[in-house]
Design a protein around this motif. Structure first.
Motif, PDB file in Angstrom:
ATOM      1  N   SER A   1       0.828  -1.201   0.000  1.00  0.00           N
ATOM      2  CA  SER A   1       0.000   0.000   0.000  1.00  0.00           C
ATOM      3  C   SER A   1       0.866   1.255   0.000  1.00  0.00           C
ATOM      4  CB  SER A   1      -0.931  -0.007   1.205  1.00  0.00           C
ATOM      5  OG  SER A   1      -0.199   0.003   2.412  1.00  0.00           O
ATOM      6  N   LYS A   2       2.002   1.214   0.702  1.00  0.00           N
ATOM      7  CA  LYS A   2       2.905   2.364   0.724  1.00  0.00           C
ATOM      8  C   LYS A   2       3.469   2.628  -0.667  1.00  0.00           C
ATOM      9  CE  LYS A   2       5.481   5.588   2.617  1.00  0.00           C
ATOM     10  NZ  LYS A   2       4.910   6.886   3.032  1.00  0.00           N
ATOM     11  N   ILE A   3       3.788   1.562  -1.395  1.00  0.00           N
ATOM     12  CA  ILE A   3       4.290   1.714  -2.762  1.00  0.00           C
ATOM     13  C   ILE A   3       3.239   2.387  -3.635  1.00  0.00           C
ATOM     14  CG2 ILE A   3       4.945   0.432  -4.842  1.00  0.00           C
ATOM     15  CD1 ILE A   3       6.330  -1.583  -3.010  1.00  0.00           C
ATOM     16  N   VAL A   4       1.990   1.970  -3.501  1.00  0.00           N
ATOM     17  CA  VAL A   4       0.900   2.570  -4.274  1.00  0.00           C
ATOM     18  C   VAL A   4       0.752   4.042  -3.920  1.00  0.00           C
ATOM     19  CG1 VAL A   4      -1.590   2.557  -4.667  1.00  0.00           C
ATOM     20  CG2 VAL A   4      -0.334   0.397  -4.567  1.00  0.00           C
ATOM     21  N   ASP A   5       0.825   4.361  -2.622  1.00  0.00           N
ATOM     22  CA  ASP A   5       0.687   5.755  -2.186  1.00  0.00           C
ATOM     23  C   ASP A   5       1.779   6.633  -2.791  1.00  0.00           C
ATOM     24  OD1 ASP A   5      -1.489   5.051  -0.679  1.00  0.00           O
ATOM     25  OD2 ASP A   5      -0.389   4.912   1.215  1.00  0.00           O
ATOM     26  N   VAL A   6       3.018   6.158  -2.745  1.00  0.00           N
ATOM     27  CA  VAL A   6       4.128   6.945  -3.287  1.00  0.00           C
ATOM     28  C   VAL A   6       3.996   7.082  -4.798  1.00  0.00           C
ATOM     29  CG1 VAL A   6       6.630   6.999  -3.627  1.00  0.00           C
ATOM     30  CG2 VAL A   6       5.684   6.377  -1.395  1.00  0.00           C
ATOM     31  N   SER A   7       3.559   6.023  -5.467  1.00  0.00           N
ATOM     32  CA  SER A   7       3.378   6.079  -6.920  1.00  0.00           C
ATOM     33  C   SER A   7       2.368   7.151  -7.304  1.00  0.00           C
ATOM     34  CB  SER A   7       2.922   4.714  -7.448  1.00  0.00           C
ATOM     35  OG  SER A   7       3.915   3.736  -7.243  1.00  0.00           O
ATOM     36  N   ARG A   8       1.337   7.318  -6.480  1.00  0.00           N
ATOM     37  CA  ARG A   8       0.349   8.361  -6.751  1.00  0.00           C
ATOM     38  C   ARG A   8       0.946   9.749  -6.557  1.00  0.00           C
ATOM     39  NH1 ARG A   8      -4.424   5.316  -3.368  1.00  0.00           N
ATOM     40  NH2 ARG A   8      -5.141   3.918  -5.042  1.00  0.00           N
ATOM     41  N   VAL A   9       1.772   9.900  -5.534  1.00  0.00           N
ATOM     42  CA  VAL A   9       2.388  11.202  -5.257  1.00  0.00           C
ATOM     43  C   VAL A   9       3.223  11.668  -6.442  1.00  0.00           C
ATOM     44  CG1 VAL A   9       4.126  12.372  -3.835  1.00  0.00           C
ATOM     45  CG2 VAL A   9       2.371  10.968  -2.750  1.00  0.00           C
ATOM     46  N   VAL A  10       3.963  10.748  -7.048  1.00  0.00           N
ATOM     47  CA  VAL A  10       4.866  11.124  -8.145  1.00  0.00           C
ATOM     48  C   VAL A  10       4.213  10.966  -9.514  1.00  0.00           C
ATOM     49  CG1 VAL A  10       6.903  10.530  -6.805  1.00  0.00           C
ATOM     50  CG2 VAL A  10       5.871   8.795  -8.286  1.00  0.00           C
ATOM     51  N   ASP A  11       2.936  10.546  -9.543  1.00  0.00           N
ATOM     52  CA  ASP A  11       2.209  10.330 -10.800  1.00  0.00           C
ATOM     53  C   ASP A  11       3.011   9.410 -11.719  1.00  0.00           C
ATOM     54  OD1 ASP A  11       0.354  10.366 -12.767  1.00  0.00           O
ATOM     55  OD2 ASP A  11       0.500  12.499 -13.226  1.00  0.00           O
ATOM     56  N   SER A  12       3.145   8.168 -11.284  1.00  0.00           N
ATOM     57  CA  SER A  12       4.027   7.219 -11.961  1.00  0.00           C
ATOM     58  C   SER A  12       3.612   6.927 -13.400  1.00  0.00           C
ATOM     59  CB  SER A  12       4.077   5.909 -11.169  1.00  0.00           C
ATOM     60  OG  SER A  12       2.789   5.328 -11.064  1.00  0.00           O
ATOM     61  N   SER A  13       2.371   7.211 -13.756  1.00  0.00           N
ATOM     62  CA  SER A  13       1.916   6.925 -15.120  1.00  0.00           C
ATOM     63  C   SER A  13       2.643   7.766 -16.164  1.00  0.00           C
ATOM     64  CB  SER A  13       0.407   7.155 -15.235  1.00  0.00           C
ATOM     65  OG  SER A  13       0.086   8.516 -14.986  1.00  0.00           O
ATOM     66  N   LYS A  14       3.247   8.890 -15.744  1.00  0.00           N
ATOM     67  CA  LYS A  14       3.934   9.777 -16.683  1.00  0.00           C
ATOM     68  C   LYS A  14       5.422   9.457 -16.835  1.00  0.00           C
ATOM     69  CE  LYS A  14       0.952  13.823 -15.912  1.00  0.00           C
ATOM     70  NZ  LYS A  14       0.923  15.246 -15.479  1.00  0.00           N
ATOM     71  N   ILE A  15       5.941   8.561 -16.023  1.00  0.00           N
ATOM     72  CA  ILE A  15       7.387   8.354 -15.972  1.00  0.00           C
ATOM     73  C   ILE A  15       7.889   7.621 -17.214  1.00  0.00           C
ATOM     74  CG2 ILE A  15       9.249   7.198 -14.713  1.00  0.00           C
ATOM     75  CD1 ILE A  15       7.590   7.689 -12.172  1.00  0.00           C
ATOM     76  N   LYS A  16       8.911   8.207 -17.837  1.00  0.00           N
ATOM     77  CA  LYS A  16       9.546   7.592 -18.997  1.00  0.00           C
ATOM     78  C   LYS A  16      11.007   7.231 -18.731  1.00  0.00           C
ATOM     79  CE  LYS A  16       6.568   9.930 -22.363  1.00  0.00           C
ATOM     80  NZ  LYS A  16       6.522  10.846 -23.536  1.00  0.00           N
ATOM     81  N   GLN A  17      11.575   7.796 -17.659  1.00  0.00           N
ATOM     82  CA  GLN A  17      12.965   7.501 -17.318  1.00  0.00           C
ATOM     83  C   GLN A  17      13.084   7.347 -15.808  1.00  0.00           C
ATOM     84  OE1 GLN A  17      15.844  10.413 -18.600  1.00  0.00           O
ATOM     85  NE2 GLN A  17      17.588   9.065 -18.228  1.00  0.00           N
ATOM     86  N   LEU A  18      13.684   6.242 -15.397  1.00  0.00           N
ATOM     87  CA  LEU A  18      13.901   5.953 -13.982  1.00  0.00           C
ATOM     88  C   LEU A  18      15.394   5.803 -13.740  1.00  0.00           C
ATOM     89  CD1 LEU A  18      12.948   5.104 -11.111  1.00  0.00           C
ATOM     90  CD2 LEU A  18      12.773   2.759 -11.996  1.00  0.00           C
ATOM     91  N   ILE A  19      15.902   6.556 -12.776  1.00  0.00           N
ATOM     92  CA  ILE A  19      17.308   6.458 -12.389  1.00  0.00           C
ATOM     93  C   ILE A  19      17.359   5.868 -10.983  1.00  0.00           C
ATOM     94  CG2 ILE A  19      19.454   7.712 -11.964  1.00  0.00           C
ATOM     95  CD1 ILE A  19      18.410   9.873 -13.912  1.00  0.00           C
ATOM     96  N   VAL A  20      17.923   4.674 -10.865  1.00  0.00           N
ATOM     97  CA  VAL A  20      18.046   4.004  -9.574  1.00  0.00           C
ATOM     98  C   VAL A  20      19.474   4.191  -9.078  1.00  0.00           C
ATOM     99  CG1 VAL A  20      17.871   1.829  -8.311  1.00  0.00           C
ATOM    100  CG2 VAL A  20      16.293   2.305 -10.204  1.00  0.00           C
ATOM    101  N   ILE A  21      19.615   4.810  -7.906  1.00  0.00           N
ATOM    102  CA  ILE A  21      20.933   5.019  -7.311  1.00  0.00           C
ATOM    103  C   ILE A  21      21.064   4.083  -6.117  1.00  0.00           C
ATOM    104  CG2 ILE A  21      22.547   6.689  -6.348  1.00  0.00           C
ATOM    105  CD1 ILE A  21      20.982   8.919  -7.625  1.00  0.00           C
ATOM    106  N   GLY A  22      21.917   3.093  -6.245  1.00  0.00           N
ATOM    107  CA  GLY A  22      22.114   2.113  -5.185  1.00  0.00           C
ATOM    108  C   GLY A  22      23.165   1.117  -5.633  1.00  0.00           C
ATOM    109  N   ILE A  23      23.653   0.327  -4.701  1.00  0.00           N
ATOM    110  CA  ILE A  23      24.715  -0.621  -5.029  1.00  0.00           C
ATOM    111  C   ILE A  23      24.530  -1.886  -4.197  1.00  0.00           C
ATOM    112  CG2 ILE A  23      26.377   0.224  -3.295  1.00  0.00           C
ATOM    113  CD1 ILE A  23      28.566  -0.032  -5.492  1.00  0.00           C
ATOM    114  N   GLY A  24      25.035  -3.005  -4.693  1.00  0.00           N
ATOM    115  CA  GLY A  24      24.913  -4.265  -3.969  1.00  0.00           C
ATOM    116  C   GLY A  24      23.466  -4.710  -3.893  1.00  0.00           C
ATOM    117  N   GLY A  25      23.022  -5.062  -2.692  1.00  0.00           N
ATOM    118  CA  GLY A  25      21.654  -5.525  -2.507  1.00  0.00           C
ATOM    119  C   GLY A  25      20.607  -4.485  -2.829  1.00  0.00           C
ATOM    120  N   SER A  26      21.013  -3.227  -2.946  1.00  0.00           N
ATOM    121  CA  SER A  26      20.078  -2.154  -3.284  1.00  0.00           C
ATOM    122  C   SER A  26      19.763  -2.087  -4.773  1.00  0.00           C
ATOM    123  CB  SER A  26      20.645  -0.802  -2.827  1.00  0.00           C
ATOM    124  OG  SER A  26      20.769  -0.761  -1.422  1.00  0.00           O
TER     125      SER A  26
END
Length: 326
Positions: A1-26
Motif C-alpha cells: 500500500s505504501k508503494i501505491v501511495d508513493v506512486s500516486r504522489v509522483v504520478d508514476s503513469s507519466k514516468i519515462k525515465q527511472l534512475i536508480v541510485i544504489g549498489i549491492g543488494g540495493s
C-alpha cells in the motif's frame, strides 16, 4: 500500500525515465529481474559505482523522470556521492526523488511522503521482495504481484519436510559437495538475459557464506558462449566445482537444446556433480519462485556450515577504514 501511495504522489503513469541510485543488494535484484524481463515503456539507468559523468535525461520535462535512491543504512558512500553529483547537474530533480531506506532521518530536506521503508530485520542482499525491488519494478510495468505470488509459492514449498522442500534439497546437496572440497559454485545460464541473475546470486552466496574461513566461491557462466572458453576447465580441470545449469527452453533456439543435453551427458560421463533448473516459461512468477528458493537454500546452507547468513563483518570492516581515509 505504501508503494501505491508513493506512486500516486509522483504520478508514476507519466514516468519515462527511472534512475536508480544504489549498489549491492540495493540494485542487484532489480537489475536481475529487469534483465530477464526488460521494460518496454521506461528507460531504467542504474548508478552503482561512482560515475564520472551523470546520465543524460531523455526529456526536459522533469515530471517524466524519477530518481529512486536506495540505501538501507542511509550512508552508503557510493550512493550518496552519485546523488550529490546528479543533483549538481540537475538540481530540478530534487523534487523527483524517492528514497528507500531504513533510516529516513539521515536524509534531511525530503518530505515523509517521498520515503519508502526497508524492514530493519531484512539484510540488504535479501531485500528484492521489499520496496527495494518492488517499487522500481512497479514503475516499469513489471508485474510485482505475480513476482510475489511466485515467491509465496516457493515459501510454501520450502516449509515442507524432506525431499518435498526444494531449498533444503539444494542446501543438503551443496553441503555434501562442500565437505568433499567442491567449493566453487558454477551457475551456468543458457541465455544472456539471465546473466544478471548470476550477479545477484554471487552476492547472496558470497556475503552469506564467506565467513570464518568457510564459504563457496560463486562463478557465473553464459551458454553457449562459455562452452568455447570455460567448459574445458569445468570438464577436465580440478574437481572442485558444483554446477547449476539454468535455462528456459522457450528462450532458446531449438539448435541449443541438443547442445545442453550434450553438456549434461559429458558431466554424467565424468561423474561431475550438477543440477538443472529448467523454467517452463520465463515469467515474473517463475522468477519469484526461483529467487526465493535460492535465498532460502543459502540460509539453510549457512546453518549447515555454522555461519550467520545475515551479517557481513568483513564488509563493515573495509567500510570503516574507507571512512577513516576519506
Amino acid at each position: 500500500s505504501k508503494i501505491v501511495d508513493v506512486s500516486r504522489v509522483v504520478d508514476s503513469s507519466k514516468i519515462k525515465q527511472l534512475i536508480v541510485i544504489g549498489i549491492g543488494g540495493s540494485s542487484l535484484g532489480t537489475k536481475a529481474l529487469l534483465g530477464a524481463i526488460p521494460s518496454s515503456s521506461v528507460k531504467v539507468t542504474f548508478l552503482e559505482n561512482i560515475e564520472k559523468e551523470m546520465p543524460e535525461l531523455l526529456s526536459e520535462n522533469y515530471s517524466e523522470v524519477l530518481v529512486n535512491v536506495v540505501s538501507k543504512s542511509g550512508d552508503t558512500f557510493e550512493t550518496l556521492t552519485n546523488l550529490d553529483k546528479l543533483l549538481a547537474k540537475y538540481p530540478q530533480l530534487k523534487d523527483r526523488i524517492i528514497i528507500t531506506t531504513a533510516h529516513p532521518e539521515k536524509f534531511e530536506g525530503y518530505a515523509k511522503e517521498y520515503f519508502l521503508p526497508i524492514p530493519p530485520q531484512v539484510s540488504g542482499r535479501y531485500s528484492v521482495f521489499t520496496p527495494v525491488g518492488l517499487f522500481p519494478l512497479s514503475l516499469t510495468g513489471f508485474n510485482i504481484l505475480s513476482l510475489l505470488e511466485g515467491a509465496m509459492s516457493a515459501r510454501k514449498d520450502c516449509l515442507q519436510e524432506g525431499s518435498a522442500n526444494p531449498a533444503l534439497v539444494l542446501a543438503v546437496v551443496q553441503y555434501f559437495h562442500y565437505i568433499k572440497k567442491r567449493t566453487i559454485d558454477v551457475n551456468f545460464f543458457f541465455h544472456p538475459t539471465l546473466e544478471l541473475l548470476g550477479k545477484w546470486n554471487n552476492q547472496i552466496v558470497a556475503e552469506s557464506l564467506g565467513k570464518n574461513g568457510k564459504g563457496l566461491t560463486p562463478l557465473v557462466s553464459i551458454g553457449t558462449t562459455d562452452l568455447h572458453s570455460m567448459i574445458q576447465l569445468f570438464l577436465d580441470g580440478p574437481k572442485d566445482k558444483f554446477t547449476e545449469f539454468v535455462y528456459c527452453k522457450k528462450l532458446l533456439p531449438k539448435e541449443d537444446l541438443p547442445v545442453i543435453d550434450g553438456v549434461k551427458k559429458s558431466y554424467e560421463n565424468r561423474k561431475l556433480p550438477f543440477i538443472s533448473w529448467e523454467f517452463d516459461d520465463l515469467t515474473e512468477k517463475s522468477l519469484g519462485y526461483y529467487m526465493q528458493v535460492k535465498m532460502i537454500s543459502v540460509v539453510f546452507l549457512a546453518k549447515l556450515m555454522g555461519v550467520n547468513a545475515f551479517d557481513q563483518p568483513a564488509v563493515e570492516e573495509y567500510k570503516k577504514y574507507a571512512k577513516e581515509n576519506s
